[in-house]
Write a protein that holds these residues in place. Structure first.
Motif, mmCIF file in Angstrom:
data_model
loop_
_atom_site.group_PDB
_atom_site.id
_atom_site.type_symbol
_atom_site.label_atom_id
_atom_site.label_comp_id
_atom_site.label_asym_id
_atom_site.label_seq_id
_atom_site.Cartn_x
_atom_site.Cartn_y
_atom_site.Cartn_z
ATOM 1 N N LEU A 6 -23.028 3.178 -15.637
ATOM 2 C CA LEU A 6 -23.854 2.006 -15.926
ATOM 3 C C LEU A 6 -23.148 0.759 -15.407
ATOM 4 C CD1 LEU A 6 -26.380 0.867 -17.371
ATOM 5 C CD2 LEU A 6 -25.030 0.805 -19.477
ATOM 6 N N THR A 7 -23.855 -0.012 -14.607
ATOM 7 C CA THR A 7 -23.276 -1.235 -14.051
ATOM 8 C C THR A 7 -24.204 -2.416 -14.295
ATOM 9 O OG1 THR A 7 -24.267 -0.875 -11.875
ATOM 10 C CG2 THR A 7 -22.039 -0.012 -12.209
ATOM 11 N N GLU A 8 -23.607 -3.590 -14.286
ATOM 12 C CA GLU A 8 -24.346 -4.846 -14.360
ATOM 13 C C GLU A 8 -23.711 -5.795 -13.358
ATOM 14 O OE1 GLU A 8 -25.885 -7.918 -17.732
ATOM 15 O OE2 GLU A 8 -23.776 -7.357 -17.815
ATOM 16 N N ARG A 9 -24.495 -6.252 -12.404
ATOM 17 C CA ARG A 9 -24.003 -7.127 -11.327
ATOM 18 C C ARG A 9 -22.731 -6.571 -10.688
ATOM 19 N NH1 ARG A 9 -23.776 -11.615 -15.020
ATOM 20 N NH2 ARG A 9 -25.746 -11.380 -16.048
ATOM 21 N N VAL A 13 -19.944 -1.154 -16.813
ATOM 22 C CA VAL A 13 -20.054 -1.403 -18.256
ATOM 23 C C VAL A 13 -19.161 -0.387 -18.947
ATOM 24 C CG1 VAL A 13 -21.614 -1.418 -20.242
ATOM 25 C CG2 VAL A 13 -22.402 -2.286 -18.024
ATOM 26 N N LEU A 57 -32.481 -0.598 -19.927
ATOM 27 C CA LEU A 57 -31.066 -0.601 -19.528
ATOM 28 C C LEU A 57 -30.393 -1.889 -19.978
ATOM 29 C CD1 LEU A 57 -31.174 1.013 -15.974
ATOM 30 C CD2 LEU A 57 -30.482 2.053 -18.141
ATOM 31 N N SER A 58 -31.120 -2.994 -19.970
ATOM 32 C CA SER A 58 -30.560 -4.270 -20.448
ATOM 33 C C SER A 58 -30.188 -4.179 -21.923
ATOM 34 C CB SER A 58 -31.556 -5.405 -20.234
ATOM 35 O OG SER A 58 -31.783 -5.599 -18.868
ATOM 36 N N ILE A 61 -26.902 -2.292 -22.042
ATOM 37 C CA ILE A 61 -25.802 -3.153 -21.589
ATOM 38 C C ILE A 61 -25.402 -4.130 -22.691
ATOM 39 C CG2 ILE A 61 -25.189 -4.998 -19.968
ATOM 40 C CD1 ILE A 61 -26.922 -3.423 -17.874
ATOM 41 N N ARG A 65 -21.782 -4.155 -24.577
ATOM 42 C CA ARG A 65 -20.973 -5.371 -24.356
ATOM 43 C C ARG A 65 -20.716 -6.114 -25.668
ATOM 44 N NH1 ARG A 65 -21.247 -7.034 -18.528
ATOM 45 N NH2 ARG A 65 -20.393 -5.124 -17.662
#
Length: 101
Positions: A6-9, A13, A57-58, A61, A65
């Motif tokens: 899982l990634t964000e920008r 994550v 997915l948001s 995240i 986080r």
């Protein structure tokens, strides 16, 4: 099933200093996630974590986080929060991935 990190920008994550792996959306459970809890790897889902299979997915995240205390309330309020729980991982043998468990 296939799981991806899982990634964000373009940033991974993590939870308990390990990457979170996310699976494809399932009609019955929503997104599935594999993550580290400090000693064990677990498999869970949007339905099990959020009580709602439509979680995005948001949402995942934001949850991972946030602080790690949500995990304690999840196990206290949810009957079966995890579909799978691995054997305990020793710090000396931890490879940072659930592969091979």
């Amino acid at each position: 099933k296939n799981f991806d990190i899982l990634t964000e920008r373009d940033q991974i994550v993590t939870f308990y200093q390990h990457p979170v792996f996310i699976g494809q959306f399932s009609e019955s459970e929503g997104y599935e996630a594999i993550f580290f809890t400090g000693r064990r790897w677990v498999l869970s889902s949007a339905l099990r974590i959020f009580g709602n299979k439509a979680a995005s997915l948001s949402d995942f995240i934001a949850q991972f986080r946030s602080n790690e205390l949500w995990l304690l309330s999840l196990t206290a309020t949810t009957t079966r929060p995890f579909a799978f729980v691995s054997e305990a991982v020793a710090q000396a043998t931890d490879q940072g991935t659930p592969l091979g468990l």
